[in-house]
Scaffold this motif. Structure first.
Motif, PDB file in Angstrom:
ATOM      1  N   PRO A 186       0.852  -1.387  -0.098  1.00  0.00           N
ATOM      2  CA  PRO A 186      -0.112   0.113   0.043  1.00  0.00           C
ATOM      3  C   PRO A 186       0.697   1.175   0.028  1.00  0.00           C
ATOM      4  O   PRO A 186       1.911   1.223   0.307  1.00  0.00           O
ATOM      5  CB  PRO A 186      -0.788  -0.057   1.218  1.00  0.00           C
ATOM      6  CG  PRO A 186      -0.834  -1.677   1.607  1.00  0.00           C
ATOM      7  CD  PRO A 186       0.597  -2.348   1.014  1.00  0.00           C
ATOM      8  N   VAL A 187       0.307   2.319  -0.685  1.00  0.00           N
ATOM      9  CA  VAL A 187       0.915   3.620  -0.657  1.00  0.00           C
ATOM     10  C   VAL A 187       1.363   3.857   0.809  1.00  0.00           C
ATOM     11  O   VAL A 187       0.421   3.987   1.813  1.00  0.00           O
ATOM     12  CB  VAL A 187       0.254   4.687  -1.229  1.00  0.00           C
ATOM     13  CG1 VAL A 187       0.714   6.260  -1.207  1.00  0.00           C
ATOM     14  CG2 VAL A 187       0.265   4.227  -2.703  1.00  0.00           C
ATOM     15  N   PRO A 188       2.318   4.599   1.136  1.00  0.00           N
ATOM     16  CA  PRO A 188       2.748   5.019   2.489  1.00  0.00           C
ATOM     17  C   PRO A 188       1.659   6.176   3.137  1.00  0.00           C
ATOM     18  O   PRO A 188       1.108   6.793   2.186  1.00  0.00           O
ATOM     19  CB  PRO A 188       4.166   5.858   2.418  1.00  0.00           C
ATOM     20  CG  PRO A 188       4.596   5.125   1.191  1.00  0.00           C
ATOM     21  CD  PRO A 188       3.575   4.895   0.393  1.00  0.00           C
ATOM     22  N   LEU A 189       1.139   5.964   4.299  1.00  0.00           N
ATOM     23  CA  LEU A 189       0.258   6.813   4.890  1.00  0.00           C
ATOM     24  C   LEU A 189       0.694   8.511   4.835  1.00  0.00           C
ATOM     25  O   LEU A 189       2.046   8.838   4.969  1.00  0.00           O
ATOM     26  CB  LEU A 189      -0.192   6.557   6.151  1.00  0.00           C
ATOM     27  CG  LEU A 189      -0.947   5.127   6.286  1.00  0.00           C
ATOM     28  CD1 LEU A 189      -0.860   4.761   7.748  1.00  0.00           C
ATOM     29  CD2 LEU A 189      -2.304   5.095   5.447  1.00  0.00           C
ATOM     30  N   SER A 190      -0.259   9.290   4.757  1.00  0.00           N
ATOM     31  CA  SER A 190       0.242  10.711   4.792  1.00  0.00           C
ATOM     32  C   SER A 190       0.806  11.147   6.130  1.00  0.00           C
ATOM     33  O   SER A 190       0.187  10.618   7.369  1.00  0.00           O
ATOM     34  CB  SER A 190      -1.008  11.805   4.289  1.00  0.00           C
ATOM     35  OG  SER A 190      -0.582  12.959   4.454  1.00  0.00           O
ATOM     36  N   ILE A 191       1.623  12.006   6.298  1.00  0.00           N
ATOM     37  CA  ILE A 191       2.192  12.531   7.827  1.00  0.00           C
ATOM     38  C   ILE A 191       1.903  14.003   7.746  1.00  0.00           C
ATOM     39  O   ILE A 191       1.786  14.318   6.741  1.00  0.00           O
ATOM     40  CB  ILE A 191       3.565  11.988   7.890  1.00  0.00           C
ATOM     41  CG1 ILE A 191       4.600  12.762   6.966  1.00  0.00           C
ATOM     42  CG2 ILE A 191       3.663  10.679   7.986  1.00  0.00           C
ATOM     43  CD1 ILE A 191       5.986  12.591   7.409  1.00  0.00           C
ATOM     44  N   ASP A 192       1.962  14.507   8.942  1.00  0.00           N
ATOM     45  CA  ASP A 192       1.714  15.885   9.117  1.00  0.00           C
ATOM     46  C   ASP A 192       3.301  16.400   9.154  1.00  0.00           C
ATOM     47  O   ASP A 192       3.797  16.197  10.118  1.00  0.00           O
ATOM     48  CB  ASP A 192       0.997  16.223  10.391  1.00  0.00           C
ATOM     49  CG  ASP A 192       0.646  17.804  10.715  1.00  0.00           C
ATOM     50  OD1 ASP A 192       1.860  18.546  10.727  1.00  0.00           O
ATOM     51  OD2 ASP A 192      -0.290  18.234  10.434  1.00  0.00           O
ATOM     52  N   ALA A 193       3.539  17.252   8.147  1.00  0.00           N
ATOM     53  CA  ALA A 193       5.055  17.703   8.135  1.00  0.00           C
ATOM     54  C   ALA A 193       5.414  18.582   9.378  1.00  0.00           C
ATOM     55  O   ALA A 193       6.433  18.477  10.021  1.00  0.00           O
ATOM     56  CB  ALA A 193       5.068  18.521   6.897  1.00  0.00           C
ATOM     57  N   PHE A 194       4.349  19.273  10.095  1.00  0.00           N
ATOM     58  CA  PHE A 194       4.828  20.178  11.075  1.00  0.00           C
ATOM     59  C   PHE A 194       5.016  19.368  12.263  1.00  0.00           C
ATOM     60  O   PHE A 194       5.781  19.427  13.383  1.00  0.00           O
ATOM     61  CB  PHE A 194       3.792  21.243  11.264  1.00  0.00           C
ATOM     62  CG  PHE A 194       3.769  22.158  10.236  1.00  0.00           C
ATOM     63  CD1 PHE A 194       4.807  23.114  10.032  1.00  0.00           C
ATOM     64  CD2 PHE A 194       2.992  22.071   9.114  1.00  0.00           C
ATOM     65  CE1 PHE A 194       4.840  23.984   8.707  1.00  0.00           C
ATOM     66  CE2 PHE A 194       3.074  22.793   7.802  1.00  0.00           C
ATOM     67  CZ  PHE A 194       4.195  24.091   7.994  1.00  0.00           C
ATOM     68  N   ILE A 195       3.969  18.211  12.570  1.00  0.00           N
ATOM     69  CA  ILE A 195       4.348  17.320  13.763  1.00  0.00           C
ATOM     70  C   ILE A 195       5.324  16.480  13.518  1.00  0.00           C
ATOM     71  O   ILE A 195       6.193  16.358  14.620  1.00  0.00           O
ATOM     72  CB  ILE A 195       3.058  16.693  14.024  1.00  0.00           C
ATOM     73  CG1 ILE A 195       1.785  17.318  14.272  1.00  0.00           C
ATOM     74  CG2 ILE A 195       3.160  15.473  14.720  1.00  0.00           C
ATOM     75  CD1 ILE A 195       0.429  16.343  14.312  1.00  0.00           C
ATOM     76  N   ALA A 196       5.683  16.136  12.460  1.00  0.00           N
ATOM     77  CA  ALA A 196       6.910  15.498  12.061  1.00  0.00           C
ATOM     78  C   ALA A 196       8.198  16.261  12.598  1.00  0.00           C
ATOM     79  O   ALA A 196       9.326  15.742  12.856  1.00  0.00           O
ATOM     80  CB  ALA A 196       7.260  14.979  10.562  1.00  0.00           C
ATOM     81  N   LEU A 197       8.185  17.338  12.155  1.00  0.00           N
ATOM     82  CA  LEU A 197       9.239  18.290  12.491  1.00  0.00           C
ATOM     83  C   LEU A 197       9.226  18.469  13.825  1.00  0.00           C
ATOM     84  O   LEU A 197      10.587  18.394  14.536  1.00  0.00           O
ATOM     85  CB  LEU A 197       9.000  19.904  11.939  1.00  0.00           C
ATOM     86  CG  LEU A 197      10.090  20.894  12.368  1.00  0.00           C
ATOM     87  CD1 LEU A 197      11.264  20.739  11.834  1.00  0.00           C
ATOM     88  CD2 LEU A 197       9.565  22.359  11.663  1.00  0.00           C
ATOM     89  N   ASP A 198       8.459  18.748  14.738  1.00  0.00           N
ATOM     90  CA  ASP A 198       8.429  18.824  16.113  1.00  0.00           C
ATOM     91  C   ASP A 198       9.170  17.385  16.767  1.00  0.00           C
ATOM     92  O   ASP A 198       9.995  17.385  17.739  1.00  0.00           O
ATOM     93  CB  ASP A 198       7.145  19.019  16.687  1.00  0.00           C
ATOM     94  CG  ASP A 198       6.421  20.548  16.618  1.00  0.00           C
ATOM     95  OD1 ASP A 198       7.493  21.347  16.200  1.00  0.00           O
ATOM     96  OD2 ASP A 198       5.322  20.517  16.602  1.00  0.00           O
ATOM     97  N   GLU A 199       8.562  16.307  16.301  1.00  0.00           N
ATOM     98  CA  GLU A 199       9.195  14.986  16.808  1.00  0.00           C
ATOM     99  C   GLU A 199      10.550  14.999  16.420  1.00  0.00           C
ATOM    100  O   GLU A 199      11.325  14.412  17.153  1.00  0.00           O
ATOM    101  CB  GLU A 199       8.174  13.809  16.037  1.00  0.00           C
ATOM    102  CG  GLU A 199       6.821  13.788  16.725  1.00  0.00           C
ATOM    103  CD  GLU A 199       5.838  12.898  16.177  1.00  0.00           C
ATOM    104  OE1 GLU A 199       6.400  12.366  15.151  1.00  0.00           O
ATOM    105  OE2 GLU A 199       4.827  12.652  16.621  1.00  0.00           O
ATOM    106  N   THR A 200      10.765  15.112  15.365  1.00  0.00           N
ATOM    107  CA  THR A 200      12.325  15.154  14.795  1.00  0.00           C
ATOM    108  C   THR A 200      13.342  16.056  15.579  1.00  0.00           C
ATOM    109  O   THR A 200      14.366  15.497  16.135  1.00  0.00           O
ATOM    110  CB  THR A 200      12.445  15.376  13.488  1.00  0.00           C
ATOM    111  OG1 THR A 200      11.660  14.374  12.759  1.00  0.00           O
ATOM    112  CG2 THR A 200      13.714  15.181  13.047  1.00  0.00           C
TER     113      THR A 200
END
Length: 598
Positions: A186-200
């Protein structure tokens, strides 16, 4: 045209990494692993070999970049006539598969921006089928590979590129997410770029807080530690030598090698860098990787493995890629995995000793493994080999290789869990090797050690002799060796590996100064008590990092540019250990950061 090597930076997720240019173009990206085929290969060709640009559409008045705090989140600022835009590039460590996130924001005014995405699988050769799934999602498929591209910008096809023009204003932003997957899943699920930035950012902040190094070189040491972490493959603990392949040691030359693998030779230096900075978990995971990959017969131990421990790294040339600044050939794989390099046995023995001294738990099979390896090495230490520099010429009796076999027996003779009779025998063998080296590896005319038995050539690996405890720094032979290296291998204050014009390596002559060797010279000065010289050289080396603190393998002191694969783990490890050695002199309670007798 291709950017200078120093104009690139790295982002990564501890599975793979991407190389981002100062101009906003990602020119190198291999998925899903460091050593997988590249889908962006413009670094070794042109933009038609795959790249991903995000930059102002109009004239750029100035640009600058930085890592956000102690992280691998890269920020590039572009100033134009109408305003300043910031491009934030990172790879979240927590996603199911490798993902690149790029966020564009206006810092001042407004900026017209453009993105160009050219996906070319199989090292810039294969153009994928691109399909639109919805208004914000494109997929690119070729064979088993799938890349999913999501953004709210209006993307269109143009000359086999996916492009979009957009304008960023204050209080607005655009996010772009490129996620890898397999085409039959399956196509990878969408992620929220800004949440990903905070988590990274949180991930890197927590990791950086472990570092126990403080003082005037904290920033340089921390950047090098972050680079090493970014070069690590989290699923196994392996650490690649560099993100890239075939960046030349001489522009236009043939010294172009694939460094996207793990070298046993780096083991002790890397272990010490992590241990002395407080990263015992990373040191332990690295040691565990090391013990797993050498499982088997001792005569089958290689100097290089893949990040998951694969042994077959067949070397191939890619004629369809013109190479960095026409430096051919472009190579993938590395034929050095078939070479005999005796020094790795010394590294294995020393890493075990240093791990125990650093408080790591002993290897459950360490005693058994030691006995088998020593038995094999007792029969093979007297053989010629290809040495630390992995020559492509005839094998030689390299002095450094012989010294490291001495290290193997010396460290084994100190292992308290071995029988006294075994230890006594290994001590006797170590003594025999020591005498052989001092007799055959010395130039009687100059009183110095030389590259190989019977040779008159110098080699910067000889700087390691006092660092591994072969002879004290006060020994006249060591002092003479350092003097000869200063005379014959230093170019504009930096150290070359060896005299390439001798033909010993079977390759055309010419290369840059080797960064790690220059740090070793600073270590020698420090041991000699020549602190002012050590500090001057260390200061010079620190100044050669690029604007975001990264080093390649080599540096051309005449053209004043970086050479070789990038960023180079060995260079960063050497910086860490030299910094800690110099700091130890200021704070004697700190542990030494390289071998020596115990």
């Amino acid at each position: 045209m291709t950017l200078p090597i120093e104009d690139y930076a790295m982002i990564g997720d501890c599975r793979t990494a991407a190389i981002v240019g100062r101009n906003g173009s990602i020119d190198w990206f291999c998925v899903p692993r460091f050593d997988s085929a590249a889908c962006f290969a413009a670094l070794l060709g042109t933009k038609d070999n795959g790249h991903w640009l995000i930059a102002p559409a109009g004239k750029i008045l100035s640009s600058r970049r930085q890592y956000r705090g102690e992280s691998l989140i890269l920020e590039t600022f572009f100033t134009t006539r109408t305003g300043t835009a910031r491009v934030i590039d990172f790879m979240p460590p927590g996603t199911p598969e490798p993902t690149i996130v790029r966020i564009v924001q206006a810092v001042k005014g407004h900026v017209d921006m453009r993105t160009e995405l050219a996906i070319r699988f199989d090292y810039g050769v294969t153009i994928p089928w691109v399909s639109r799934r919805d208004t914000r999602t494109l997929t690119a498929v070729a064979g088993q590979h799938l890349l999913t591209f999501r953004t709210r910008a209006e993307v269109r096809g143009e000359n086999m590129h996916s492009v979009a023009d957009f304008t960023v204003r204050q209080a607005s932003s655009y996010a772009f997410v490129l996620a890898y997957g397999e085409s039959f899943k399956p196509v990878p699920l969408s992620i929220d770029a800004f949440i990903a930035l905070d988590e990274t950012e949180s991930y890197w902040r927590k990791w950086a807080q472990i570092c126990n190094v403080q003082g005037k070189w904290r920033n340089e040491v921390m950047r090098s530690l972050l680079t090493l972490k970014g070069l690590s493959y989290a699923p196994t603990g392996g650490i690649v030598a560099a993100v890239t392949t075939s960046l030349p040691e001489k522009i236009g030359g043939a010294r172009n090698w694939d460094y996207r693998y793990c070298w046993l030779r780096d083991a002790t230096f890397t272990l010490l860098a992590f241990l002395n900075a407080g990263y015992s978990e990373e040191a332990s995971v690295w040691q565990q990787w090391l013990m797993r990959v050498i499982a088997g017969a001792p005569d089958q131990i290689q100097t290089i493995y893949s990040v998951i421990g694969e042994k077959r790294l067949e070397e191939l040339e890619l004629p369809l890629l013109p190479g960095y600044e026409n430096s051919r050939p472009v190579r993938i794989g590395n034929a050095a995995h078939t070479q005999i390099q005796l020094d790795i046995y010394g590294e294995l023995a020393d890493v075990g000793a240093q791990a125990l001294a650093g408080g790591l738990p002993p290897n459950p099979r360490g005693k058994e493994l030691r006995a088998v390896i020593m038995d094999h090495l007792e029969k093979s230490w007297c053989l010629p080999d290809e040495g630390i520099w992995e020559i492509r010429g005839e094998p030689q009796h390299f002095v450094h290789s012989k010294v490291m076999t001495w290290v193997a027996f010396d460290r084994a003779s100190r292992a308290r869990d071995s029988a006294p009779q075994q230890r006594a025998h290994w001590r006797k063998v170590a003594g025999r090797i020591h005498k052989d080296i001092c007799k055959k590896g010395l130039d009687p005319k100059h009183g110095c050690f030389v590259q190989s038995y019977g040779s008159e050539q110098m080699d910067a690996s000889l700087l390691l002799l006092p660092l591994v405890g072969f002879l004290p720094i006060s020994d006249p032979r060591i002092k003479a060796t350092v003097r000869e290296i200063e005379k014959r291998l230093i170019v504009n204050g930096l150290v070359q590996r060896y005299e390439t014009h001798s033909g010993v390596d079977g390759l055309p002559p010419g290369e840059g100064a080797f960064m790690a060797c220059s740090f070793w010279l600073a270590d020698n000065y420090n041991l000699m008590g020549q602190r002012a010289k050590a500090m001057r050289l260390f200061g010079r080396l620190r100044s050669l990092a690029n604007d975001v603190g990264l080093y390649a393998e080599e540096y051309d002191p005449l053209e004043k540019r970086m050479l070789g694969n990038f960023p180079q783990a060995f260079s960063h490890v050497a910086l860490i250990n030299t910094a800690l050695n110099l700091m130890m002199r200021e704070k004697p309670k700190r542990k030494a950061t390289r071998h020596g007798r115990r």
